[in-house]
Structure formats: structure tokens, C-alpha cells
Scaffold this motif. Sequence first.
Motif, mmCIF file in Angstrom:
data_model
loop_
_atom_site.group_PDB
_atom_site.id
_atom_site.type_symbol
_atom_site.label_atom_id
_atom_site.label_comp_id
_atom_site.label_asym_id
_atom_site.label_seq_id
_atom_site.Cartn_x
_atom_site.Cartn_y
_atom_site.Cartn_z
ATOM 1 N N LEU A 50 -0.995 8.500 14.085
ATOM 2 C CA LEU A 50 -1.454 7.641 13.013
ATOM 3 C C LEU A 50 -2.649 8.270 12.326
ATOM 4 C CD1 LEU A 50 -1.755 4.888 11.507
ATOM 5 C CD2 LEU A 50 -3.071 4.118 13.489
ATOM 6 N N ASP A 51 -2.609 8.287 11.003
ATOM 7 C CA ASP A 51 -3.761 8.709 10.220
ATOM 8 C C ASP A 51 -4.001 7.614 9.187
ATOM 9 O OD1 ASP A 51 -5.819 10.050 8.987
ATOM 10 O OD2 ASP A 51 -4.508 11.419 7.885
ATOM 11 N N GLY A 52 -5.033 6.823 9.407
ATOM 12 C CA GLY A 52 -5.327 5.708 8.518
ATOM 13 C C GLY A 52 -5.638 4.464 9.327
ATOM 14 N N PRO A 53 -5.804 3.330 8.654
ATOM 15 C CA PRO A 53 -6.188 2.104 9.338
ATOM 16 C C PRO A 53 -5.083 1.560 10.254
ATOM 17 C CG PRO A 53 -6.350 1.859 6.933
ATOM 18 C CD PRO A 53 -5.732 3.170 7.214
ATOM 19 N N MET A 54 -5.451 1.236 11.474
ATOM 20 C CA MET A 54 -4.507 0.678 12.438
ATOM 21 C C MET A 54 -3.894 -0.624 11.911
ATOM 22 S SD MET A 54 -2.888 0.679 15.330
ATOM 23 C CE MET A 54 -3.628 1.762 16.495
ATOM 24 N N GLY A 55 -4.690 -1.465 11.274
ATOM 25 C CA GLY A 55 -4.191 -2.738 10.749
ATOM 26 C C GLY A 55 -3.067 -2.538 9.746
ATOM 27 N N LEU A 56 -3.211 -1.557 8.894
ATOM 28 C CA LEU A 56 -2.178 -1.268 7.896
ATOM 29 C C LEU A 56 -0.912 -0.745 8.572
ATOM 30 C CD1 LEU A 56 -1.574 -1.329 4.893
ATOM 31 C CD2 LEU A 56 -2.580 0.941 4.707
ATOM 32 N N ALA A 57 -1.091 0.100 9.589
ATOM 33 C CA ALA A 57 0.061 0.611 10.328
ATOM 34 C C ALA A 57 0.780 -0.533 11.035
ATOM 35 C CB ALA A 57 -0.386 1.661 11.343
ATOM 36 N N MET A 58 0.038 -1.507 11.547
ATOM 37 C CA MET A 58 0.660 -2.641 12.222
ATOM 38 C C MET A 58 1.433 -3.520 11.240
ATOM 39 S SD MET A 58 -2.291 -3.490 15.015
ATOM 40 C CE MET A 58 -1.399 -4.792 15.840
ATOM 41 N N GLN A 59 0.903 -3.683 10.026
ATOM 42 C CA GLN A 59 1.629 -4.428 8.995
ATOM 43 C C GLN A 59 2.947 -3.738 8.667
ATOM 44 O OE1 GLN A 59 -0.825 -4.767 5.516
ATOM 45 N NE2 GLN A 59 -2.301 -6.110 6.502
ATOM 46 N N LEU A 60 2.905 -2.434 8.583
ATOM 47 C CA LEU A 60 4.106 -1.667 8.296
ATOM 48 C C LEU A 60 5.104 -1.791 9.441
ATOM 49 C CD1 LEU A 60 5.455 0.200 6.262
ATOM 50 C CD2 LEU A 60 4.320 2.114 7.374
ATOM 51 N N GLY A 61 4.612 -1.732 10.675
ATOM 52 C CA GLY A 61 5.460 -1.890 11.835
ATOM 53 C C GLY A 61 6.144 -3.252 11.863
ATOM 54 N N GLN B 16 0.844 -1.186 0.000
ATOM 55 C CA GLN B 16 0.000 0.000 0.000
ATOM 56 C C GLN B 16 0.888 1.247 0.000
ATOM 57 O OE1 GLN B 16 -3.400 -0.283 -0.057
ATOM 58 N NE2 GLN B 16 -3.139 -2.500 -0.091
ATOM 59 N N VAL B 17 0.285 2.404 -0.116
ATOM 60 C CA VAL B 17 1.050 3.642 -0.036
ATOM 61 C C VAL B 17 1.069 4.101 1.425
ATOM 62 C CG1 VAL B 17 1.271 6.033 -0.795
ATOM 63 C CG2 VAL B 17 0.395 4.298 -2.375
ATOM 64 N N ALA B 18 2.273 4.144 1.985
ATOM 65 C CA ALA B 18 2.452 4.588 3.363
ATOM 66 C C ALA B 18 3.361 5.810 3.356
ATOM 67 C CB ALA B 18 3.070 3.474 4.204
ATOM 68 N N LYS B 19 3.130 6.676 4.333
ATOM 69 C CA LYS B 19 3.936 7.891 4.426
ATOM 70 C C LYS B 19 4.418 8.047 5.865
ATOM 71 C CE LYS B 19 1.598 11.642 3.923
ATOM 72 N NZ LYS B 19 0.866 12.780 3.379
ATOM 73 N N PHE B 20 5.700 8.345 6.001
ATOM 74 C CA PHE B 20 6.279 8.706 7.285
ATOM 75 C C PHE B 20 6.553 10.194 7.251
ATOM 76 C CE2 PHE B 20 7.671 4.294 6.739
ATOM 77 C CZ PHE B 20 7.307 3.744 7.949
ATOM 78 N N VAL B 21 6.038 10.915 8.202
ATOM 79 C CA VAL B 21 6.317 12.346 8.309
ATOM 80 C C VAL B 21 7.208 12.538 9.530
ATOM 81 C CG1 VAL B 21 5.364 14.648 8.673
ATOM 82 C CG2 VAL B 21 4.150 13.010 7.216
ATOM 83 N N ILE B 22 8.396 13.079 9.291
ATOM 84 C CA ILE B 22 9.324 13.377 10.375
ATOM 85 C C ILE B 22 9.253 14.881 10.590
ATOM 86 C CG2 ILE B 22 11.690 13.244 11.216
ATOM 87 C CD1 ILE B 22 12.097 10.900 9.242
ATOM 88 N N GLY C 39 14.405 6.020 16.865
ATOM 89 C CA GLY C 39 14.210 4.942 17.832
ATOM 90 C C GLY C 39 13.415 3.785 17.255
ATOM 91 N N LEU C 40 12.406 4.093 16.446
ATOM 92 C CA LEU C 40 11.631 3.047 15.791
ATOM 93 C C LEU C 40 12.519 2.219 14.863
ATOM 94 C CD1 LEU C 40 8.426 5.085 14.885
ATOM 95 C CD2 LEU C 40 8.577 3.257 16.579
ATOM 96 N N LEU C 41 13.326 2.900 14.068
ATOM 97 C CA LEU C 41 14.223 2.197 13.147
ATOM 98 C C LEU C 41 15.317 1.440 13.887
ATOM 99 C CD1 LEU C 41 14.731 4.650 10.142
ATOM 100 C CD2 LEU C 41 13.411 2.538 10.209
ATOM 101 N N GLY C 42 15.778 2.010 14.989
ATOM 102 C CA GLY C 42 16.862 1.385 15.747
ATOM 103 C C GLY C 42 16.414 0.302 16.706
ATOM 104 N N GLY C 43 15.104 0.164 16.879
ATOM 105 C CA GLY C 43 14.588 -0.866 17.755
ATOM 106 C C GLY C 43 14.540 -0.485 19.227
ATOM 107 N N THR C 44 14.826 0.776 19.544
ATOM 108 C CA THR C 44 14.784 1.205 20.941
ATOM 109 C C THR C 44 13.440 1.803 21.332
ATOM 110 O OG1 THR C 44 15.713 3.377 20.406
ATOM 111 C CG2 THR C 44 17.278 1.631 20.998
ATOM 112 N N VAL C 45 12.579 2.034 20.340
ATOM 113 C CA VAL C 45 11.240 2.565 20.607
ATOM 114 C C VAL C 45 10.225 1.564 20.061
ATOM 115 C CG1 VAL C 45 9.599 4.415 20.065
ATOM 116 C CG2 VAL C 45 11.984 4.975 20.547
#
Length: 98
Positions: free
Chosen positions: A82-93, A22-28, A63-69
Motif C-alpha cells: 500500500l502506498d497512500g492512506p490506509m482509510g482510502l485503501a479500506m474504502q476501495l477494498g 478518488q484516484v486509485a491505482k492497482f499495480v499488478i 484472489g482479491l477479486l475472486g474473494g479467496t484472498v
Amino acid sequence: MSKVIAAAVEALEKRLPEGFPQVAKFVIHDEGAIIVDPNGVRAGGIDTPSEVTLSATRDTFEGLLGGTVNPMSAYMTGKLKLDGPMGLAMQLGQALAK
């Protein structure tokens, strides 16, 4: 493109070499955005449409990328938005945890 976004794109390419279905976006915050889709990983605009958007500070994202968060803890404490379906965010995680 900021150095932070360039480094994040490089790190995500290693974790998601085939992209994401799917199309996912990370905003830093204060840095920019990264788009992950079936075509791969690339820097993108904050206004780029996506099915799911995850927003965090640079420290939280690193921290997310490094595994400390933990993504769920970050979400529950408001450090990860999070903006969008939780299930999709969990798949990405799960894909990022590889």
C-alpha cells in the motif's frame, strides 16, 4: 495492454460501475497498472499519479477479486503493498467486496 490487465479492467468495471471518488491505482507485478477514478476504470501507466496505490502479484490480485484472498491479511503478510492512506485503501477494498 496485457490480457491480464484487460481482464482485470473488465472485472473492476463490473464491481465499480461508477468508478471511485478518488484516484486509485492497482499495480499488478509484471503486467501493468489499472486506474480507478470518478471517470471509471481503465488501463494506465505505472507512473500515473494516484491518491492510493495497491501493488500485488497476479495471483494475489486475482484472489482479491475472486474473494479467496482477504485484503487485510494480504496486506499484513506483505502480499499486498500500500502506498497512500490506509482509510482510502479500506474504502476501495469495501467497494471491491460487493
